[in-house]
Scaffold this active site. Structure first.
Site, PDB file in Angstrom:
ATOM      1  N   GLU A  68      -3.268   1.991   5.842  1.00 40.72           N
ATOM      2  CA  GLU A  68      -3.828   1.324   7.026  1.00 40.72           C
ATOM      3  C   GLU A  68      -5.393   1.705   7.212  1.00 40.72           C
ATOM      4  OE1 GLU A  68      -1.504   3.454   6.779  1.00 40.72           O
ATOM      5  OE2 GLU A  68      -0.107   3.364   8.501  1.00 40.72           O
ATOM      6  N   CYS A 100       1.093   6.958  11.100  1.00 36.74           N
ATOM      7  CA  CYS A 100       0.937   8.268  11.525  1.00 36.74           C
ATOM      8  C   CYS A 100      -0.156   8.384  12.889  1.00 36.74           C
ATOM      9  CB  CYS A 100       0.618   9.193  10.396  1.00 36.74           C
ATOM     10  SG  CYS A 100      -1.175   9.099   9.761  1.00 36.74           S
ATOM     11  N   CYS A 147      -3.450   7.479  11.798  1.00 33.37           N
ATOM     12  CA  CYS A 147      -3.844   5.988  11.602  1.00 33.37           C
ATOM     13  C   CYS A 147      -3.834   5.277  12.923  1.00 33.37           C
ATOM     14  CB  CYS A 147      -2.877   5.464  10.793  1.00 33.37           C
ATOM     15  SG  CYS A 147      -3.146   5.720   9.160  1.00 33.37           S
ATOM     16  N   HIS A 203      -4.965   6.562   3.697  1.00 36.40           N
ATOM     17  CA  HIS A 203      -3.823   6.070   3.768  1.00 36.40           C
ATOM     18  C   HIS A 203      -4.032   4.671   3.913  1.00 36.40           C
ATOM     19  CE1 HIS A 203      -1.827   9.365   6.636  1.00 36.40           C
ATOM     20  NE2 HIS A 203      -2.381   9.769   5.327  1.00 36.40           N
TER      21      HIS A 203
END
Length: 161
Positions: free
Chosen positions: A57, A85, A88, A55
Site C-alpha cells: 500500500e 495494517c 498503512c 508495504h
C-alpha cells in the site's frame, strides 16, 4: 456492475502479490486507481529493501503521489489483496483516498483494530468508503500457501540440525 469492476482491478493487485511471492516477499499487492487508470502500483518489499515500511500500500501511494505531484490522492480507489495494517491505514488517512477495496481479512495481532473506528467516525472530517472480501478466496489462498511453505521449510531446516 461495480463488483465486477472491483474484481477486475483486484485481479491486477493479485498479480503484484504473485510477483512479491516470486521475490520471496510476503505476497501482498496493491494498486491505486484514478479515473479508471492505475496511477500507483505496489507489492511488499520489506525484506529486499530492508525497510519495515515497504508495504504494498505504501509503495503504491508513494508512486501515485510522485506521479501526480501531490500527496493528497483525492478521488482514488486503493485495491489491496490484504486488509491494511495500522501503519498503512495511517498513510491512507493522510493521502485522503476516497475508497478502499481489499480481498483477505487479517486476524493477526497488528490488525486487531476497527477499520470502522479509524475511517468512519462521524466526528472526523475524513470518511472512507470500504469494500471488503473482494476475491477473498484467491487473496487468502496465496497467503495461506506462502506461509504453509515457509513453515514446512523451517521444519526441514530444524530436522537437519
Amino acid at each position: 456492475m461495480k463488483y465486477e469492476k472491483d474484481k477486475n482491478w483486484m485481479k491486477i493487485a493479485l498479480k503484484y502479490a504473485y510477483y512479491a511471492k516470486e521475490k520471496g516477499e510476503i505476497p501482498i499487492g496493491a494498486i491505486l486507481v484514478f479515473k479508471e487508470r492505475i496511477i500507483g502500483i505496489g507489492w511488499n518489499s520489506s525484506i529486499s529493501k530492508n525497510d519495515p515500511t515497504a508495504h504494498a500500500e505504501i509503495i503504491a501511494l508513494r508512486g501515485a503521489g510522485k506521479k501526480i505531484k501531490n500527496y493528497r490522492l483525492l478521488n482514488t480507489t486503493l485495491y489491496v489483496t490484504l486488509q491494511p495494517c495500522i501503519m498503512c491505514c495511517g498513510a491512507i488517512i493522510q493521502s485522503r483516498i476516497k475508497r478502499l477495496v481489499f480481498g483477505a481479512n487479517c486476524n493477526s495481532s497488528d490488525h486487531r483494530f476497527s477499520l470502522k473506528n479509524l475511517f468512519c467516525d462521524p466526528q472526523k472530517d475524513y470518511k472512507l468508503d470500504i469494500k471488503k472480501n473482494v476475491m477473498q478466496r484467491e487473496c487468502s489462498d496465496i497467503l495461506i500457501n506462502f506461509f504453509q511453505k515457509k513453515r514446512k521449510n523451517k521444519i526441514h531446516i530444524c530436522k537437519k540440525i
